[in-house]
Design a protein around this motif. Sequence first.
Motif, mmCIF file in Angstrom:
data_model
loop_
_atom_site.group_PDB
_atom_site.id
_atom_site.type_symbol
_atom_site.label_atom_id
_atom_site.label_comp_id
_atom_site.label_asym_id
_atom_site.label_seq_id
_atom_site.Cartn_x
_atom_site.Cartn_y
_atom_site.Cartn_z
ATOM 1 N N SER A 146 0.842 -1.195 0.000
ATOM 2 C CA SER A 146 0.000 0.000 0.000
ATOM 3 C C SER A 146 0.881 1.250 0.000
ATOM 4 O O SER A 146 2.054 1.189 0.387
ATOM 5 N N PRO A 147 0.326 2.393 -0.430
ATOM 6 C CA PRO A 147 1.101 3.647 -0.389
ATOM 7 C C PRO A 147 1.614 3.959 1.011
ATOM 8 O O PRO A 147 2.729 4.457 1.172
ATOM 9 N N GLN A 148 0.792 3.661 2.032
ATOM 10 C CA GLN A 148 1.209 3.897 3.416
ATOM 11 C C GLN A 148 2.441 3.076 3.755
ATOM 12 O O GLN A 148 3.411 3.569 4.337
ATOM 13 N N GLU A 149 2.426 1.797 3.372
ATOM 14 C CA GLU A 149 3.583 0.940 3.653
ATOM 15 C C GLU A 149 4.800 1.381 2.863
ATOM 16 O O GLU A 149 5.932 1.275 3.353
ATOM 17 N N GLY A 150 4.571 1.884 1.658
ATOM 18 C CA GLY A 150 5.685 2.400 0.877
ATOM 19 C C GLY A 150 6.347 3.583 1.560
ATOM 20 O O GLY A 150 7.589 3.695 1.579
ATOM 21 N N ARG A 151 5.546 4.471 2.139
ATOM 22 C CA ARG A 151 6.106 5.625 2.854
ATOM 23 C C ARG A 151 6.864 5.179 4.103
ATOM 24 O O ARG A 151 7.945 5.699 4.416
ATOM 25 N N ILE A 152 6.274 4.214 4.813
ATOM 26 C CA ILE A 152 6.944 3.699 6.015
ATOM 27 C C ILE A 152 8.280 3.071 5.655
ATOM 28 O O ILE A 152 9.298 3.297 6.320
ATOM 29 N N LEU A 153 8.306 2.288 4.586
ATOM 30 C CA LEU A 153 9.534 1.628 4.159
ATOM 31 C C LEU A 153 10.617 2.648 3.806
ATOM 32 O O LEU A 153 11.787 2.493 4.180
ATOM 33 N N ALA A 154 10.242 3.701 3.089
ATOM 34 C CA ALA A 154 11.206 4.733 2.716
ATOM 35 C C ALA A 154 11.767 5.432 3.950
ATOM 36 O O ALA A 154 12.970 5.743 4.015
ATOM 37 N N LEU A 155 10.915 5.676 4.940
ATOM 38 C CA LEU A 155 11.373 6.335 6.163
ATOM 39 C C LEU A 155 12.295 5.423 6.977
ATOM 40 O O LEU A 155 13.278 5.881 7.567
ATOM 41 N N SER A 168 5.209 11.224 11.053
ATOM 42 C CA SER A 168 5.244 11.571 9.629
ATOM 43 C C SER A 168 4.050 11.021 8.860
ATOM 44 O O SER A 168 3.579 11.643 7.905
ATOM 45 N N VAL A 169 3.555 9.831 9.260
ATOM 46 C CA VAL A 169 2.483 9.187 8.489
ATOM 47 C C VAL A 169 1.141 9.191 9.208
ATOM 48 O O VAL A 169 0.154 8.660 8.693
ATOM 49 N N GLY A 170 1.074 9.773 10.410
ATOM 50 C CA GLY A 170 -0.198 9.875 11.121
ATOM 51 C C GLY A 170 -0.644 8.603 11.798
ATOM 52 O O GLY A 170 -1.854 8.329 11.880
ATOM 53 N N TYR A 178 3.412 -2.487 13.723
ATOM 54 C CA TYR A 178 2.556 -3.507 13.113
ATOM 55 C C TYR A 178 2.865 -3.631 11.625
ATOM 56 O O TYR A 178 3.027 -4.743 11.091
ATOM 57 N N HIS A 179 2.948 -2.491 10.926
ATOM 58 C CA HIS A 179 3.238 -2.517 9.490
ATOM 59 C C HIS A 179 4.643 -3.065 9.220
ATOM 60 O O HIS A 179 4.846 -3.808 8.251
ATOM 61 N N LEU A 180 5.586 -2.716 10.075
ATOM 62 C CA LEU A 180 6.952 -3.215 9.882
ATOM 63 C C LEU A 180 7.010 -4.728 10.078
ATOM 64 O O LEU A 180 7.702 -5.431 9.337
#
Length: 218
Positions: A146-155, A168-170, A178-180
């Motif tokens: 998901s776009p959210q996971e993509g942002r988390i991965l980049a960070l 940063s992602v709210g 959890y996403h990681l």
Amino acid sequence: MSIESDEGTDLRQQMAVWRNRFLRLLDRSPAPTAISRPDGSLLIANPSFSALWGLTPGQIRDRNLVDLLVSTDEDSLRKLSEGLRYGRRFRYPIPVEWDTEGLTRTGQLTVEPVSDEFLTPTLLMTFLHVTDRAHDMERELAHALSPQEGRILALVASGATSALIARSVGLTPDGVNYHLSRLCRLLRVPNRTALVAKAYVLGLLPPASWPPDSRESR
């Protein structure tokens, strides 16, 4: 204290600094890379390499390449053996197979002997390129993030903490973790370092962004 002693101390300190820099770069490398003795005993392996067996670098250290990988081309092994015996400093590509999580994986191991000039090779630098269908399936699955996971991965790749990512992602820090955890299960890696390394291998993070800029996490 003598001048010679001071110079020796300075030299050891410089060597320690450069060794630590090298290890940090190796850990960040997206390519599965390891360094072994000529007999195949592993001295150092980066997260990308060890993650192919579902292990961490510490767990795979002291294992032997011969036990981890099976060559599918005896002629390639013969050329490597002769090259080591006669001190030839070439890159030797060797097709290999290995088993992990009930799957037979395939790839190409590139071996490069390393030593001081005119000396018999004392180390082997090895790079493993995965070529099997399971790797392609991982890549296809990974691009469904998901776009959210993509942002988390980049960070995460930039070195940001869970708390900073959350702001940063709210999300809450627990939500980020959890996403990681989900991303680690999806890409079959044991930790964040291996997650970032594998993300580069699969093309989830652009090569131009490597190595990560630690200033982004401040």
